[in-house]
Design an enzyme around this catalytic site. Structure first.
Site, short mmCIF file in Angstrom:
data_model
loop_
_atom_site.label_atom_id
_atom_site.label_comp_id
_atom_site.label_asym_id
_atom_site.label_seq_id
_atom_site.Cartn_x
_atom_site.Cartn_y
_atom_site.Cartn_z
N SER A 110 0.86 -1.20 0.00
CA SER A 110 0.00 0.00 0.00
C SER A 110 0.89 1.25 0.00
CB SER A 110 -0.94 -0.04 1.20
OG SER A 110 -1.98 0.88 1.04
N ASP A 159 -11.88 -19.12 -16.08
CA ASP A 159 -10.61 -19.80 -15.78
C ASP A 159 -10.74 -21.32 -15.83
OD1 ASP A 159 -11.74 -20.59 -13.24
OD2 ASP A 159 -11.23 -18.61 -12.47
N ASP A 219 -8.69 -5.83 -4.96
CA ASP A 219 -8.32 -4.72 -4.06
C ASP A 219 -9.43 -3.67 -4.05
OD1 ASP A 219 -7.14 -2.41 -2.87
OD2 ASP A 219 -5.15 -3.19 -3.34
N HIS A 268 -7.11 -5.79 -0.29
CA HIS A 268 -5.99 -4.87 -0.17
C HIS A 268 -4.89 -5.47 0.73
CE1 HIS A 268 -3.86 -1.22 -0.62
NE2 HIS A 268 -3.93 -0.90 0.64
#
Ligand code: NAG
Ligand code: NAG
Ligand code: NAG
Ligand code: NAG
Ligand code: NAG
Ligand code: NAG
Ligand code: NAG
Ligand code: NAG
Ligand code: NAG
Ligand code: NAG
Ligand code: NAG
Length: 509
Positions: free
Chosen positions: A177, A249, A370, A410
């Site tokens: 961050s 995926d 995030d 995050h």
């Protein structure tokens, strides 16, 4: 054998005796003063008055605190931990948001590898979400932006070599961050500070990131407007994104591994009748607001203004005011932010050839879910570094690799998708119950990103993939739920066959 033991015992005795105020004071030049020097026993706990919390499970060693005068009466506080059983390496770690604190929680994890570790409070005390200390305080902004970290590393290396009476073999950095931004800033401006850097979800695009976030937030105001979307409705949006974008995926398991292959459409969430209620769909008026929020950018409003992480940048770094009418916010604020570039905090230098030339290595990662820093801002940075090297023989992947972590939020966690996210990186051990550092049982350069960085820097064994781990309920005592490979960009993981929860059932392509 007895000789070796005696030598180890003597080393411990020597370092314990050196852990004194008089020893460290003798190493310090003008403007650096000692705050404390404390011997910590094996398995000890340590914190200081500036810390984010306790370092726990410490190996025996010496905790040292310094106060450093920077300029015009400004100062910062720094902390170091010097384990008696040293691995001959130095590793600094960073901070989060606007936070001012010594990062003892992360330092405690790094000390367990044997690193001499360091962090600073960036020159002020505050929570991560509070930027009010910056108001009319340009020197404090510079300290937070880069100066505390760089000056801390320079003196921290001197203290390390003085304490051990031995040179440092390798110097490292790990942060996420704001910590990621601090690391990139170091790589860009002070390439000699580190041999390797582990960069997580960096807030590198500082002049745009908070203003853009505030802009999104302001678009969703006032809270009683017909177009206002609530945080609860954003959860509905997130669930729909997983529903539409998970299958690409090859496995429908609630984890979005290849979001770029998804053509997301909002239509299924559009209310088709007046009886639809806000908990299940968006009204016509809300659809416009939601369009704004798409594209990896998510910011919400709390109360009557954008979140403080975004709003404080405008109050305290740009305008120097204590109130602002959010309806006035327009593109000019982004221009102003770029013109002021507070503290030169923005870490946007793409030509990092000086770091490459000295043999530096970078492992960069970013959670694909995030909620605070747009994931794609990391890809943008990486692509631009690749662009800066186009005319040279250098292949960027020779020294710099970027890994998306699908489902990770995050820096840590994947609560919604239960995706594997843990790689032992900065801030991560503290987010797993019962874990203090590393990846227990998997102490290798694939599962532990710190070991991956060391192996690449020291042995030139590049990380062709990493393996992320998810513990059940993020509690190590409950065991491993899944492991899955993380692939160096632009590759992504693709399911081949076998147990989907085993990393070996996937390939990078
Ligand atoms: C380390 O300390 C913790 C608590 O302070 C304690 O629970 C644990 O048993 C100790 N571990 C060892 C190996 O002594
Ligand atoms: C740190 O540890 C001390 C004692 O070991 C304890 O009293 C304190 O609550 C801990 N602080 C945090 C933030 O966990
Ligand atoms: C010490 O700090 C003062 C102001 O804080 C500055 O004027 C002076 O140049 C500094 N001295 C050194 C040796 O850095
Ligand atoms: C100290 O502040 C003065 C006036 O604001 C400024 O001109 C000077 O450059 C500052 N000194 C340093 C070392 O930043
Ligand atoms: C607000 O103060 C900062 C220094 O803290 C300065 O860089 C900036 O230019 C000021 N903003 C305006 C609009 O004057
Ligand atoms: C660190 O050590 C170097 C080499 O001994 C010296 O030149 C430098 O002044 C020292 N820096 C600080 C901040 O102590
Ligand atoms: C530091 O190490 C050197 C050899 O590398 C030795 O000559 C010297 O005495 C040592 N100094 C101290 C204070 O132990
Ligand atoms: C929202 O609230 C404000 C102030 O309480 C009021 O003036 C305004 O009319 C309200 N708007 C709507 C659309 O209800
Ligand atoms: C809205 O209501 C209509 C009619 O009741 C229904 O067909 C549709 O599925 C609902 N949409 C959502 C997103 O719930
Ligand atoms: C470098 O390679 C050697 C030999 O395989 C190994 O023992 C050592 O642990 C490696 N170092 C790192 C930092 O991975
Ligand atoms: C994989 O993990 C999920 C979540 O724990 C579980 O529901 C599923 O049964 C597991 N699949 C296999 C093949 O074990």
């Amino acid at each position: 054998m007895r000789c070796v033991l005696l030598f180890a015992w003597l080393t411990l005795r020597v370092t314990a005796a050196k852990c004194s105020a008089s020893f460290f004071s003798s190493l310090l030049p003008q403007n650096y003063s000692l705050s404390y020097a404390s011997h910590v026993p094996e398995n000890g706990t340590f914190t200081d008055s500036w810390a984010d919390g306790n370092a726990t499970s410490l190996p025996e060693g010496c905790a040292v605190g310094l106060q450093v005068q920077t300029a015009n009466g400004s100062q910062f506080q720094m902390a170091m931990y010097l384990p008696s059983d040293w691995n001959n390496r130095f590793m600094a770690t960073g901070n989060g948001g606007f936070g001012g604190y010594t990062a003892w929680i992360s330092m405690g994890a790094l000390a367990q590898y044997g690193f001499a570790t360091l962090s600073t409070n960036t020159g002020h005390q505050s929570s991560q979400l509070d930027g009010s200390w910056a108001l009319n305080n340009p020197e404090a902004i510079i300290n937070w932006a880069w100066r505390a970290m760089h000056m801390g590393v320079v003196i921290g290396k001197n203290i390390t070599t003085g304490f051990y009476n031995s040179s440092i073999q390798y110097s490292y950095y790990a942060g996420c961050s704001t910590g990621g931004r601090q690391g990139l800033k170091e790589v860009q401006e002070f390439p000699d500070d580190f041999d390797g850097a582990l960069i997580g979800a960096p807030a590198w695009w500082m002049d745009n990131l908070p203003v853009y976030g505030a802009w999104l937030g302001a678009h969703n105001l006032p809270v009683n407007a017909s177009y206002h979307v609530s945080p609860q409705q954003l959860q509905m949006l997130a669930r729909e994104a997983v529903r539409q974008c998970d299958p690409q995926d090859g496995v429908e398991d609630g984890i979005v591994m290849r979001p770029r292959e998804c053509k997301f459409t909002l239509e299924p969430l559009h209310c088709t009748s007046s009886v639809n209620i806000s908990s299940t769909c968006f009204s016509d008026a809300q659809m416009g607001t939601v369009q704004y929020i798409l594209d990896d950018w998510v910011s919400i409003t709390e109360g009557d203004e954008p979140v403080s992480l975004d709003a404080d940048w405008i109050y305290d770094f740009l305008l120097n005011v204590t109130s602002y009418n959010w309806a006035d916010l327009n593109y000019g604020m982004i221009e102003l932010s770029n013109a002021i570039n507070p503290g030169t905090a923005q870490a946007s230098k793409f030509d990092i050839s000086a770091f490459k030339e000295r043999g530096g290595k970078i492992i960069h990662y970013h959670g694909y879910a995030d909620e605070i820093i747009p994931t794609e801002s990391s890809r943008y940075y990486y692509d631009h570094v690749r662009g800066a090297f186009l005319n040279s023989l250098t292949t960027v992947t020779d020294f710099y690799r970027f890994f998306y972590i699908p489902g990770m939020e995050h820096c840590t966690s994947s609560s919604m998708q239960e995706a594997p996210w843990y790689i032992g990186a900065a801030l991560q051990p503290a987010a797993v119950q019962g874990l203090t550092y590393g990846v227990p049982g998997y102490e290798d350069r694939y599962h532990d990103s710190i070991l991956a960085l060391m192996a690449w820097t020291e042995n030139d064994t590049a990380p062709d993939y990493l393996v992320a781990t998810k513990y059940i309920d993020d509690d190590i005592s409950k065991g491993i739920q899944r492991q899955r490979p993380l692939c160096p960009y632009p590759q992504l993981a693709l399911y081949v066959n076998g147990d989907v929860n085993q990393s070996t059932s996937w390939i990078c392509n």
